[in-house]
Design a protein around this motif. Structure first.
Motif, PDB file in Angstrom:
ATOM      1  N   TRP A 108      -5.845   3.849  -7.548  1.00  0.00           N
ATOM      2  CA  TRP A 108      -4.944   3.178  -6.469  1.00  0.00           C
ATOM      3  C   TRP A 108      -3.807   4.029  -5.778  1.00  0.00           C
ATOM      4  O   TRP A 108      -3.888   3.920  -4.577  1.00  0.00           O
ATOM      5  CB  TRP A 108      -4.440   1.805  -6.941  1.00  0.00           C
ATOM      6  CG  TRP A 108      -5.272   0.790  -7.196  1.00  0.00           C
ATOM      7  CD1 TRP A 108      -6.457   0.815  -7.816  1.00  0.00           C
ATOM      8  CD2 TRP A 108      -5.055  -0.766  -7.194  1.00  0.00           C
ATOM      9  NE1 TRP A 108      -7.234  -0.484  -7.924  1.00  0.00           N
ATOM     10  CE2 TRP A 108      -6.353  -1.451  -7.384  1.00  0.00           C
ATOM     11  CE3 TRP A 108      -4.029  -1.482  -6.622  1.00  0.00           C
ATOM     12  CZ2 TRP A 108      -6.489  -2.640  -7.546  1.00  0.00           C
ATOM     13  CZ3 TRP A 108      -4.234  -2.671  -6.510  1.00  0.00           C
ATOM     14  CH2 TRP A 108      -5.371  -3.430  -6.976  1.00  0.00           C
TER      15      TRP A 108
ATOM     16  N   VAL B 147       0.991  -1.217   0.032  1.00  0.00           N
ATOM     17  CA  VAL B 147       0.136  -0.004  -0.063  1.00  0.00           C
ATOM     18  C   VAL B 147       0.632   1.255   0.067  1.00  0.00           C
ATOM     19  O   VAL B 147       0.667   2.226  -0.886  1.00  0.00           O
ATOM     20  CB  VAL B 147      -1.068  -0.150   1.368  1.00  0.00           C
ATOM     21  CG1 VAL B 147      -1.668   1.266   1.323  1.00  0.00           C
ATOM     22  CG2 VAL B 147      -2.006  -1.118   1.229  1.00  0.00           C
TER      23      VAL B 147
ATOM     24  N   SER C 193       1.139   3.955  -2.920  1.00  0.00           N
ATOM     25  CA  SER C 193       0.682   5.477  -2.778  1.00  0.00           C
ATOM     26  C   SER C 193       1.920   6.533  -3.283  1.00  0.00           C
ATOM     27  O   SER C 193       1.635   7.665  -3.341  1.00  0.00           O
ATOM     28  CB  SER C 193       0.778   5.649  -1.172  1.00  0.00           C
ATOM     29  OG  SER C 193       1.997   5.611  -0.717  1.00  0.00           O
TER      30      SER C 193
ATOM     31  N   PHE D  82     -10.335   2.682  -5.023  1.00  0.00           N
ATOM     32  CA  PHE D  82      -9.740   1.184  -5.302  1.00  0.00           C
ATOM     33  C   PHE D  82     -10.835   0.684  -6.265  1.00  0.00           C
ATOM     34  O   PHE D  82     -10.404  -0.378  -6.909  1.00  0.00           O
ATOM     35  CB  PHE D  82      -9.722   0.441  -3.982  1.00  0.00           C
ATOM     36  CG  PHE D  82      -8.464   0.721  -3.571  1.00  0.00           C
ATOM     37  CD1 PHE D  82      -7.091   0.132  -3.978  1.00  0.00           C
ATOM     38  CD2 PHE D  82      -8.150   1.610  -2.378  1.00  0.00           C
ATOM     39  CE1 PHE D  82      -5.921   0.268  -3.224  1.00  0.00           C
ATOM     40  CE2 PHE D  82      -6.770   1.871  -1.567  1.00  0.00           C
ATOM     41  CZ  PHE D  82      -5.731   0.965  -2.308  1.00  0.00           C
TER      42      PHE D  82
ATOM     43  N   SER E  72      -4.409   4.745  -1.835  1.00  0.00           N
ATOM     44  CA  SER E  72      -3.228   4.152  -0.975  1.00  0.00           C
ATOM     45  C   SER E  72      -2.746   5.402  -0.128  1.00  0.00           C
ATOM     46  O   SER E  72      -2.538   5.188   1.112  1.00  0.00           O
ATOM     47  CB  SER E  72      -2.277   3.383  -1.725  1.00  0.00           C
ATOM     48  OG  SER E  72      -2.598   2.465  -2.369  1.00  0.00           O
TER      49      SER E  72
END
Length: 280
Positions: free
Chosen positions: A251, A31, A35, A245, A255
């Protein structure tokens, strides 16, 4: 040959450490990696070079109302669970007697069914034609369209879902509390309010602190209840992350928001104070 002292504790901790490493640390690392990607980078491969673009978007002032709403929901849910859970935990510990086990089992009954099913049940109850609006209609307190898609519906659903997390730590603290201290306070001339603030509350403070954390942390990250009982105007950080998501297909932003929410939770845990410390 004598076994090294570190061998036994290391062997006992190895299974748990392996489990946490595979199913907590590794997903969290992914994650964090996502990010620092961009939306067009692709999340299936390594992100090089890293960029903080997603964090800049997540910290945009446009998200401040959602952040404030999330925090408000979590704090209100914690306070309501405390106000409802403390009298219940005190009654079970002080007056439960032989029925303590049965009363605690009754508190845990909601856990025997799916959380999603319980939220859908509240959705039916709070609808315009639901039981709550129908009963309130007999006394003229009904609302057109029901109480669904309101802030109150979200807080009510969160409180119902996380109330047992508050009751159980409070019950343990109340059970360990020496009730003779309260009786001594009455004998020394203190009233109910003074005894509660000066004797009872400091004595059960660890349970209050533990229950508050157990409610505040998951309530801040919950996205099912705001999505089903609220609407667009009741969206929270958790529901926005879910949107990124799934439907949003972003994403990196999801994240980054998840990491920021995790940082917020860590800050709360760090500032909570030492176990057993007076929370007042």
């Amino acid at each position: 040959m004598a076994r090294p002292r570190w061998l036994v504790p290391t062997g006992l901790l190895a299974p748990t450490g392996l489990w946490l490493g595979l199913f907590l640390v590794a997903p969290l690392a992914l994650v964090v990696q996502f990010s620092f990607a961009t939306r067009d980078t692709g999340v299936a491969r390594a992100v090089l070079p890293w960029t903080a673009q997603a964090y800049a978007t997540a910290l945009n002032p446009a998200f401040l109302p959602i952040f404030g709403r999330t925090l408000a929901y979590a704090v209100l849910t914690t306070l309501l669970c405390l106000l409802l859970g403390f009298p219940l935990a005190w009654f079970i510990a002080r007056h439960g007697g032989r029925y303590r086990t049965a009363l605690l089992a009754a508190v845990l009954v909601p856990f025997w069914s799916s959380y999603l099913a319980r939220v859908y049940a509240w959705k039916a109850l709070l609808d315009g034609e639901g039981l709550v609006n129908t009963l309130l209609g007999y006394v003229g307190l009904d609302r057109e369209g029901g109480f669904l898609l309101t802030h109150g519906a979200v807080v009510l659903g969160l409180t119902y879902g996380f109330l047992p997390f508050m009751v159980l730590p409070l019950y343990v603290a109340c059970e360990r509390f020496d009730f003779r201290l309260a009786e001594a306070s009455y004998d020394l001339g203190h009233g109910r309010s003074s005894t509660f603030l000066r004797v009872v509350l400091p004595g059960v403070a660890p349970g209050v602190l533990a229950g508050s954390l157990l409610v505040l942390v998951p309530a801040a990250g919950d996205f099912v209840t705001p999505r089903l009982l609220g609407g667009v105007d009741q969206s929270t950080f958790g529901s926005v992350i879910d949107d990124q998501f799934r439907g949003g297909n972003n994403w990196p932003l999801g994240s980054a928001m998840a990491v920021l929410l995790l940082v917020l939770v860590v800050v709360v845990l760090v500032l909570r104070g030492k176990p057993g410390e007076d929370v007042l």
